[in-house]
Design an enzyme around this catalytic site. Structure first.
Site, PDB file in Angstrom:
ATOM      1  N   THR A 130       0.846  -1.186   0.000  1.00  0.00           N
ATOM      2  CA  THR A 130       0.000   0.000   0.000  1.00  0.00           C
ATOM      3  C   THR A 130       0.880   1.233   0.000  1.00  0.00           C
ATOM      4  O   THR A 130       1.910   1.271   0.672  1.00  0.00           O
ATOM      5  CB  THR A 130      -0.946   0.043   1.215  1.00  0.00           C
ATOM      6  OG1 THR A 130      -1.645   1.287   1.195  1.00  0.00           O
ATOM      7  CG2 THR A 130      -0.214  -0.082   2.545  1.00  0.00           C
TER       8      THR A 130
ATOM      9  N   LYS B 139      -6.525  10.462  -2.279  1.00  0.00           N
ATOM     10  CA  LYS B 139      -6.969   9.301  -3.039  1.00  0.00           C
ATOM     11  C   LYS B 139      -7.774   9.745  -4.246  1.00  0.00           C
ATOM     12  O   LYS B 139      -8.892  10.218  -4.117  1.00  0.00           O
ATOM     13  CB  LYS B 139      -7.783   8.356  -2.165  1.00  0.00           C
ATOM     14  CG  LYS B 139      -7.698   6.938  -2.691  1.00  0.00           C
ATOM     15  CD  LYS B 139      -8.204   5.923  -1.726  1.00  0.00           C
ATOM     16  CE  LYS B 139      -7.742   4.545  -2.132  1.00  0.00           C
ATOM     17  NZ  LYS B 139      -8.451   3.498  -1.417  1.00  0.00           N
TER      18      LYS B 139
ATOM     19  N   TRP C 289      -3.572   6.223  -4.822  1.00  0.00           N
ATOM     20  CA  TRP C 289      -2.961   7.153  -3.883  1.00  0.00           C
ATOM     21  C   TRP C 289      -2.016   8.141  -4.546  1.00  0.00           C
ATOM     22  O   TRP C 289      -1.279   7.786  -5.457  1.00  0.00           O
ATOM     23  CB  TRP C 289      -2.170   6.391  -2.823  1.00  0.00           C
ATOM     24  CG  TRP C 289      -3.021   5.589  -1.897  1.00  0.00           C
ATOM     25  CD1 TRP C 289      -3.076   4.223  -1.819  1.00  0.00           C
ATOM     26  CD2 TRP C 289      -3.936   6.081  -0.913  1.00  0.00           C
ATOM     27  NE1 TRP C 289      -3.973   3.852  -0.843  1.00  0.00           N
ATOM     28  CE2 TRP C 289      -4.514   4.958  -0.275  1.00  0.00           C
ATOM     29  CE3 TRP C 289      -4.333   7.356  -0.506  1.00  0.00           C
ATOM     30  CZ2 TRP C 289      -5.458   5.071   0.744  1.00  0.00           C
ATOM     31  CZ3 TRP C 289      -5.272   7.464   0.507  1.00  0.00           C
ATOM     32  CH2 TRP C 289      -5.827   6.345   1.110  1.00  0.00           C
TER      33      TRP C 289
HETATM   34  P1  AMP Z   1      -6.407   1.034   0.273  1.00  0.00           P
HETATM   35  O1  AMP Z   1      -5.455   0.462   1.245  1.00  0.00           O
HETATM   36  O2  AMP Z   1      -5.774   1.527  -0.979  1.00  0.00           O
HETATM   37  O3  AMP Z   1      -7.550   0.099   0.027  1.00  0.00           O
HETATM   38  O4  AMP Z   1      -7.035   2.356   0.915  1.00  0.00           O
HETATM   39  C1  AMP Z   1      -7.742   2.315   2.120  1.00  0.00           C
HETATM   40  C2  AMP Z   1      -8.211   3.695   2.482  1.00  0.00           C
HETATM   41  O5  AMP Z   1      -9.107   4.200   1.485  1.00  0.00           O
HETATM   42  C3  AMP Z   1      -8.976   3.776   3.769  1.00  0.00           C
HETATM   43  O6  AMP Z   1      -8.146   3.801   4.905  1.00  0.00           O
HETATM   44  C4  AMP Z   1      -9.748   5.074   3.574  1.00  0.00           C
HETATM   45  O7  AMP Z   1      -8.929   6.202   3.820  1.00  0.00           O
HETATM   46  C5  AMP Z   1     -10.080   5.036   2.091  1.00  0.00           C
HETATM   47  N1  AMP Z   1     -11.414   4.425   1.892  1.00  0.00           N
HETATM   48  C6  AMP Z   1     -11.699   3.168   1.552  1.00  0.00           C
HETATM   49  N2  AMP Z   1     -13.034   2.984   1.438  1.00  0.00           N
HETATM   50  C7  AMP Z   1     -13.616   4.161   1.737  1.00  0.00           C
HETATM   51  C8  AMP Z   1     -14.972   4.617   1.815  1.00  0.00           C
HETATM   52  N3  AMP Z   1     -16.012   3.842   1.537  1.00  0.00           N
HETATM   53  N4  AMP Z   1     -15.162   5.908   2.169  1.00  0.00           N
HETATM   54  C9  AMP Z   1     -14.128   6.737   2.445  1.00  0.00           C
HETATM   55  N5  AMP Z   1     -12.836   6.366   2.374  1.00  0.00           N
HETATM   56  C10 AMP Z   1     -12.578   5.092   2.029  1.00  0.00           C
END
Ligand code: AMP
Length: 559
Positions: free
Chosen positions: A188, A441, A446
């Site tokens: 990540t 994001k 990212w």
């Molecule tokens: P990743 O590890 O790339 O899947 O990113 C995870 C992060 O994306 C989370 O910690 C949140 O900051 C953001 N995220 C994921 N799903 C949501 C959602 N439904 N609403 C708002 N932010 C989200």
């Protein structure tokens, strides 16, 4: 102390190979349909998939790959990539899916950090592999996911996947592995510093697949045809490639074309009933459907997550097209499933507006995840829907530590701090209100705010700069630079934007620059991003004025 009375049930390890073995044996004729990079549609069954996954395991063993070693993948959603999901962990190696949308330097860092032995890649990534290979001297071989006839012309010596597996007979017994051994690895870049690896176990992957299938989660069954729009390089397509065979669901893999028309046509042709993806892709699908004036005939529900699902999107799907939206939240460190917004019986009796207010939140946990919100002293905050604090989670598919970062556990009192800020209401519904981690994001991908700040302050006229996420109707968030000029210096917005050209990937270029007299700081001199984000909450980016000015492209990009 007397010894505990042990249960007398079979001690069968939970392994990812058991998922495909189950599907091949009990749903052997169920189809896996893939839109191929070669341009055509490929169709086979779970039975075929298991055989070829075994051939892949045999081929990798013949190449000298040992259990525990990592095999990278740079590939879209397709059947050969799926075979790697089973063939690699099936004999004890680790399937490491890599995001090809990162810069080549970041990808090379990730491959080297993971110590990938071989990398399987789709032929669309041939130019990328030519760039990566000299930077990754420890990779023993690059394997093109195609046959001999389609091998691309490349500087790097490559092997053909089809040739490799054709040499094997598929007569292979999946070994009974320790269920705690590693199965998959995902990096990540959603935190500061270098990308970090989350190393999943067979046990955590199987438990996650069970959890993801529950009726209050994706609600998967053998009556479903599921199309994961979320890429297989994004947290294992949210576990769909494992949950689908667990249920014997038909699997439809869309390849690289994720524009509205391509998705719609595939969904209709294959009778897709459910899906999962980030808001940006759904925006493209909805726009296409309105323009072409078409309707779904089989599509019933979709999981939307990765970024907040805009309420207008939820309404459009439900009111205009009769498709249930399940808003979900999770992260790489959580395999990724955390919460989903589905109503219980009592909530579904409430007035429509009250129901909607709940469904717009990120939802409640599934069994397997626990969560809490904590204040600045680590004290647990009330679930009143008002108090907001750092969101912490724990459970059997939540990370314990990062891969090859032996010193320092990320856990706080046994809980993983997510970097998200949230409220939890008396119904147990969590709502993300902000993010304490310093990243942006965009379209599900990212962007590092720190990298963009470093470039701004490298400009001779800039004294200090902050990069914050600014709301965008298409990409959810885009970078905004807030800069302070050196005394007496002059600089235009355009000149600072031009300064970024060639220094970062095109989709990382900031969308706007605002000059201010000073930036807010804490007593210890740290930038107060939260304050800045509040101040610029209603800032309208020039790129956001008209959605039609944001052409369809790679999610997370405006290419
Ligand atoms: P990743 O590890 O790339 O899947 O990113 C995870 C992060 O994306 C989370 O910690 C949140 O900051 C953001 N995220 C994921 N799903 C949501 C959602 N439904 N609403 C708002 N932010 C989200």
């Amino acid at each position: 102390m007397t010894a505990p009375l042990l249960g007398q049930m079979m001690d069968v390890p939970l392994t990812v190979s058991s998922l495909i073995a189950h599907a091949a044996r009990h749903h052997g004729g169920t189809q896996i349909v893939s839109r191929r990079i070669e341009g055509d549609v490929h169709r086979y069954t779970y039975r075929d998939c298991e055989k070829r996954s075994k051939q892949l395991a045999q081929a990798l063993i013949a190449l000298g790959v040992a259990p525990g070693e990592r095999i990278g993948t740079l590939a879209w959603n397709g059947y050969r990539h799926l075979e790697a999901y089973f063939g690699v962990p099936g004999f004890g190696a680790v399937c490491h899916t890599i995001n090809p949308r990162l810069f080549p330097e970041q990808i090379a860092y990730i491959i080297n950090h993971a110590q990938d032995q071989y990398v399987l890649f789709d032929i669309t990534f041939a130019p990328l592999v030519d760039k990566l290979a000299p930077q990754c001297p420890d990779v023993r071989g690059w394997i093109a996911l195609t046959d001999e006839a389609h091998l691309p012309d490349m500087r790097t010596p490559v092997l053909s996947y089809e040739t490799l597996i054709e040499a094997e007979d598929g007569e292979y017994e999946w070994p009974l592995l320790d269920e705690r051994s590693a199965s998959n690895l995902c990096y990540t870049s959603g935190t500061t510093g270098n990308p970090k690896g989350a190393l999943y176990a067979h046990r955590s992957s199987v438990l996650h697949a069970y959890g993801a299938s529950l009726p209050d989660a994706m609600g998967l069954s053998s009556r479903d045809a599921i199309l994961p729009v979320v890429p297989m390089f994004h947290v294992n397509a949210w576990g769909v490639p494992y949950a689908a065979p667990l249920n014997g669901a038909k699997l439809v893999l869309p390849g690289k074309d994720l524009d509205g028309k391509s998705l719609y046509e595939l969904m209709e042709a294959e009778g897709v009933t459910c899906s999962a993806g980030v808001p940006t892709v759904w925006l493209g699908l909805l726009a296409y459907m309105r323009e072409a004036d078409v309707r779904f005939t089989t599509f019933k529900r979709t999981v939307i997550g990765g970024s907040a699902c805009p309420p207008a999107m939820l309404r459009a799907f439900e009111d205009e097209y009769g498709v249930q939206v399940i808003h979900a939240w999770g992260m790489t460190e959580m395999s990724p499933l955390g919460t989903l917004a589905t109503l219980n019986w009592e909530q579904s009796q409430r007035p429509l507006e009250a129901q909607r207010a709940l469904l717009e939140k990120q939802g409640r946990v599934v069994f397997g995840v626990d969560m809490k919100i904590v204040g600045s002293e680590g004290e647990e905050l009330p679930w009143d829907g008002v108090a907001f604090g750092d969101l912490h989670v724990r459970g059997p598919w939540v990370i314990d530590r990062y891969f090859r970062q032996e010193n320092g556990s990320p856990l706080v009192d046994g809980w993983f701090p997510t970097g998200d800020v949230a409220t939890i209401d008396p119904d147990g519904f969590m709502q993300i209100t902000d993010r304490s981690k310093d990243v942006i994001k965009s379209g599900g991908e990212w962007i590092s705010s720190i990298d963009l700040e470093n470039i701004a302050v490298a400009h001779p006229a800039v004294a200090e700069a902050a990069c914050i996420a600014c709301a965008h109707p298409r990409w959810t968030e885009r970078p905004l630079i807030v800069a302070v000029l050196k005394p007496g210096a002059t600089l235009t917005r355009e000149a600072l934007l031009a300064f970024y050209e060639g220094k970062v990937a095109k989709w990382w270029l900031p969308d706007d620059v605002v000059f201010v007299k000073e930036l807010p700081h804490t007593a210890t001199g740290k930038l107060q991003k939260l304050k800045l984000r509040e101040r610029f909450r209603d800032h309208v980016l020039p790129t956001a004025l008209a959605i039609e000015n944001c052409p369809l492209g790679e999610p997370g990009t405006d290419r």
